[in-house]
Design a protein around this motif. Structure first.
Motif, PDB file in Angstrom:
ATOM      1  N   PRO A   1      28.660  39.233 -79.963  1.00  0.00           N
ATOM      2  CA  PRO A   1      27.785  38.506 -79.066  1.00  0.00           C
ATOM      3  C   PRO A   1      26.325  38.873 -79.305  1.00  0.00           C
ATOM      4  CG  PRO A   1      28.739  40.362 -77.928  1.00  0.00           C
ATOM      5  CD  PRO A   1      29.350  40.340 -79.309  1.00  0.00           C
TER       6      PRO A   1
ATOM      7  N   TYR B   1      24.396  41.276 -74.588  1.00  0.00           N
ATOM      8  CA  TYR B   1      25.758  41.411 -74.095  1.00  0.00           C
ATOM      9  C   TYR B   1      26.472  42.528 -74.840  1.00  0.00           C
ATOM     10  CZ  TYR B   1      24.480  36.729 -72.539  1.00  0.00           C
ATOM     11  OH  TYR B   1      23.823  35.664 -72.017  1.00  0.00           O
TER      12      TYR B   1
ATOM     13  N   VAL C   1      30.119  43.523 -74.162  1.00  0.00           N
ATOM     14  CA  VAL C   1      31.227  42.613 -74.472  1.00  0.00           C
ATOM     15  C   VAL C   1      31.594  42.801 -75.947  1.00  0.00           C
ATOM     16  CG1 VAL C   1      32.014  40.214 -74.508  1.00  0.00           C
ATOM     17  CG2 VAL C   1      30.388  40.989 -72.751  1.00  0.00           C
TER      18      VAL C   1
ATOM     19  N   LEU D   1      32.484  35.387 -76.404  1.00  0.00           N
ATOM     20  CA  LEU D   1      33.430  34.531 -75.697  1.00  0.00           C
ATOM     21  C   LEU D   1      33.140  33.086 -76.105  1.00  0.00           C
ATOM     22  CD1 LEU D   1      33.296  36.201 -72.164  1.00  0.00           C
ATOM     23  CD2 LEU D   1      34.955  36.572 -74.000  1.00  0.00           C
TER      24      LEU D   1
ATOM     25  N   ASP E   1      29.283  29.157 -77.839  1.00  0.00           N
ATOM     26  CA  ASP E   1      29.151  30.519 -77.269  1.00  0.00           C
ATOM     27  C   ASP E   1      29.040  30.403 -75.738  1.00  0.00           C
ATOM     28  OD1 ASP E   1      28.649  33.097 -76.553  1.00  0.00           O
ATOM     29  OD2 ASP E   1      26.752  33.309 -77.662  1.00  0.00           O
TER      30      ASP E   1
ATOM     31  N   THR F   1      29.629  33.068 -73.695  1.00  0.00           N
ATOM     32  CA  THR F   1      29.587  34.443 -73.155  1.00  0.00           C
ATOM     33  C   THR F   1      28.703  34.533 -71.914  1.00  0.00           C
ATOM     34  OG1 THR F   1      29.898  35.324 -75.376  1.00  0.00           O
ATOM     35  CG2 THR F   1      29.071  36.854 -73.691  1.00  0.00           C
TER      36      THR F   1
END
Length: 781
Positions: free
Chosen positions: A98, A102, A105, A109, A132, A134
């Motif tokens: 990411p 982030y 993470v 995500l 993306d 996230t």
């Protein structure tokens, strides 16, 4: 964007150029999943250059797609379907890092869409887009968390409000708020005011005159004073009467607090209103009961479980000497002496265990006086049945206990006296023939040694007889010859003897009322009273001191009868013998008049002096008191009934009287007494008959009544005693001359008025001189 032109048409170049500018990842594959294009976004986030990946198989570059079973979505696309991958289910399609913001993470995500590429109705490959998500997911997660927190806070707030409403409705206090500058102009009032005062909150809120109009006029000054205190100290407490909705007044306790942010930034007034009507009624009832308790003569007091005195009535003030203010400021341990406090603590444990206790306690008053109380203590409980205090009701029984002790002592002495009387009678019967034999032997010619031995025997026999008289004096009150006499003469005689015989270190003083009344008494016994008391005073002052004898007239009133159970209203002579000696310890005072009890050393006291004194005093109708302090001295006070009149003088004949052959009948169950009496009387010119019992005496007298001049009759004989014999003889001859003798004076008969003859009395052991004198008095009246 790197791409392959074949088998795609050149008109797709524009699409590839747009993909390179897209804000998401886009890549295409042929039907064999060989990558045909890889846009700039993918190069940036995957770290793979498009030229290196184009032409390569997707599953070779990302073998984990197969392990994660994500390759099936590409096969679905090749089958003509559009596949959507949710980050919630799969997280991501291709593993990518990411953005730097982030860091927490591990993977980007992603939301992915895989669609078929169709050309001429035939699927020739796939196109995948990766977005993306996230940031969006994290924001959604944070938003969901915040929503949950808000819902939880809302639930807690609702629960708190519910609890608050419940507490307000069930609270004994009515809660209200007012502006800081407008007291009693409520902005909020709890709903329970309806229950306590009968008003609804909406009737009160905003009405600034509501409170003032319903305040009892007499209580307004106190309330206004409390408002001043509120602004001065920040809080106030007041109690006043407030009018209920039904028009009646009830008592309330009003507690107010000023709420401020800073020294001069006050916001509002918060108040709590309590209905204390029942408490006020209870307090009034307690005051009324306390007034009644103050009328009670018993000492009534209450202490809490921490020993603090909470109530102290007038009876307690009178009994113990401490005022209510003095008592309530102390604990029971401080109020009473250590012994009493320890005893009270023991009693308290019993009360806490059983709920009550009753018994007798020895206590000390404020002045140091020892008293005895009958105490009844009860455990007081609160409305929840928890121990709260101890109520004590104490009755002063000191006087009662003293009277009981005197009564028990009198009973004990009476019992001992009865026993001593029987022993004295037997001993007198033994001493009578001994004394008679000694006096008979003195008439024979004896040498000096024999006379000394006989004289010694006579002296000791007489001493034994005197000792028995002392025993009879305290036991039965030995009667002697009574006459009117002036006690001053006896005091003068005793004083003269004391000054001659007592140590010179003892100073003797007298204080006698010049107008001292007369008394009726036996001079010998009264002489014995004075001598015994003076000798005791001398022994109490081994190193010297002052012996004082005082006599004064006194008239006892009904209020003074408490001095002694034997006391009666009337005139008395108060005779006091006082010394400044060692004093008598309190534990011994109660035993002073017990026979044979003495504190003197072995051979120095018989223990009969004071019992004899008491017996003589009692026989004269008086009573005896004693007071003593250790190391300060002792005072014996004798109260003798007085008679107004002039002193009388008495004299006794002492000559020996001989007979002229008269016949004398001697009746006694003791053979030795009969024999010695016969020998003595024959020696002095009398003829003698003897009888061993009453029946024999009656028989002899009935035969020779005209010859018998005098009957010497023993009053205590078996079978037929002297009293019955005397009556039988008087029936035979009402003028019979009788000399009644006995070892106990109480057994001598009393003459009745109207009798022609009455016996003359003689106690054993008797002297020959006394017997001969009485015989002549009977023969020659």
């Amino acid at each position: 964007m790197s791409r392959i032109t074949d088998p795609f048409n050149s008109n797709q170049d524009l699409l590839h150029w747009v993909n390179d500018l897209a804000d998401r990842g886009i890549f295409t594959t042929d039907a064999g999943l060989n990558i045909q294009s890889w846009n700039h976004w993918l190069e940036l986030y995957s770290g793979l250059n498009g030229e290196r990946v184009v032409g390569r198989n997707l599953l070779e570059i990302y073998p984990e797609l197969k392990h994660r079973r994500l390759d099936r979505f590409f096969h679905q696309a090749l089958a003509g379907q559009v596949a959507l991958l949710s980050q919630r289910l799969h997280g991501f399609l291709l593993p990518m890092l990411p953005a730097d913001v982030y860091k927490g993470v591990p993977y980007m995500l992603q939301s992915a869409r895989i669609a078929p590429i169709v050309e001429e109705s035939q699927v020739i490959g796939t196109i995948a887009t990766i977005e993306d998500v996230t940031e969006r997911v994290l924001r959604e997660s944070e938003l969901q968390h915040q929503i949950k927190e808000l819902k939880r806070t809302e639930s807690a707030l609702i629960a708190t409000q519910t609890q608050f409403q419940y507490l307000l409705s069930s609270s004994p206090a009515v809660i209200y708020t007012c502006p800081h500058d407008q007291p009693y102009c409520p902005t909020f009032v709890s709903e329970n005011i309806l229950e306590h005062l009968g008003y609804r909150p909406e009737e009160i809120i905003g009405d600034c005159s509501f409170w003032r109009d319903r305040l009892h006029p007499d209580d307004a000054p106190e309330l206004f004073s409390s408002i001043k205190q509120l602004y001065q100290t920040g809080h106030s407490l007041s109690e006043y009467r407030f009018q209920h909705s039904d028009g009646s007044y009830g008592w309330v306790r009003d507690e107010m607090k000023l709420i401020c942010r800073g020294p001069k930034q006050c916001e509002e007034i918060v108040g709590a209103l309590y209905d204390i009507t029942e408490r006020k009624r209870a307090e009034e009832q307690v005051r009324q009961q306390a007034a009644l308790l103050d009328v009670a003569t018993d000492a009534i007091w209450v202490k809490d479980l921490d020993q603090n005195i909470r109530f102290w009535n007038k009876g307690a003030e009178k009994l113990y000497g401490w005022t209510r203010q003095e008592a309530i400021a102390q604990t029971s341990s401080q109020l009473f002496d250590v012994k009493s406090a320890t005893e009270l603590n023991s009693v308290e444990q019993t009360v806490l265990t059983t709920g009550e206790w009753h018994g007798e306690l020895e206590q000390v008053t404020k002045s140091g006086k020892c008293i005895t109380v009958a105490s009844r203590q009860t455990l007081v409980r609160d409305e929840r049945d928890r121990p709260r205090a101890i109520l004590a009701v104490n009755t002063d029984i000191t006087e009662k206990k003293q009277l009981e002790a005197q009564f028990l002592r009198a009973q004990r002495l009476e019992s001992i006296g009865t026993l001593a009387s029987g022993i004295a009678h037997d001993l007198n019967n033994i001493l009578t023939p001994i004394l008679g034999a000694v006096q008979l032997l003195q008439m024979f010619p004896l040498n000096a040694q024999q006379m000394r031995l006989i004289s010694m025997l006579e002296i000791n026999t007489l001493r034994g007889a005197d000792l028995l008289k002392q025993v009879l004096s305290f036991a039965k009150g030995l009667d002697g010859d009574r006459t009117l006499l002036q006690l001053k003469h006896l005091i003068d005689e005793i004083t003269a003897i004391a000054r001659e015989t007592f140590p010179k270190s003892i100073e003797i003083s007298t204080a006698i009322d010049p107008q001292l009344w007369l008394i009726s008494g036996d001079p010998t016994h009264l002489h014995q009273i004075l001598m015994n008391l003076c000798v005791n005073a001398r022994d109490a002052m081994p190193t010297g001191g002052i012996l004082s004898i005082e006599a004064q007239n006194i008239t006892l009133t009904p209020s003074q009868l408490i001095l002694d159970p034997e006391a009666k209203v009337g005139p008395y002579i108060k005779l006091t013998v006082r010394d400044t000696g060692t004093g008598i310890p309190p534990e011994i005072l109660g035993r002073l008049f017990e026979p044979f009890f003495t504190t003197k050393g072995l051979g120095k006291g018989t223990g009969l002096g004071l019992p004899t004194v008491r017996g003589i005093v009692k026989n004269h109708g008086g009573f005896l008191l004693v007071s003593s302090q250790v190391e300060k001295g002792t005072a014996f006070t004798v109260y003798l009934p007085a008679i107004q009149g002039t002193p009388a003088l008495t004299s006794e004949p002492t000559e020996l009287c001989f007979g002229s052959g008269e016949l004398i009948l001697v009746v006694d169950d003791e053979v030795a007494i009969c024999e010695i009496a016969q020998a003595l009387l024959q020696k002095f010119g009398y003829h003698v008959l003897t009888a061993a019992d009453g029946m024999e005496a009656i028989s002899l007298y009935s035969q020779r009544s005209s010859e018998i001049a005098v009957v010497i009759l023993d009053m205590m004989m078996p079978l037929m005693d002297g009293a019955l014999t005397l009556k039988a003889l008087q029936k035979i001859n009402p003028s019979v001359k009788i000399i009644a003798v006995s070892g106990l004076v109480s057994n001598l008969p009393l003459s009745k008025s109207g009798e022609n003859s009455s016996p003359t009395y003689l106690s054993k052991p008797y002297k020959t001189r006394d017997l001969l004198r009485l015989i002549r008095q009977q023969i020659e009246p």
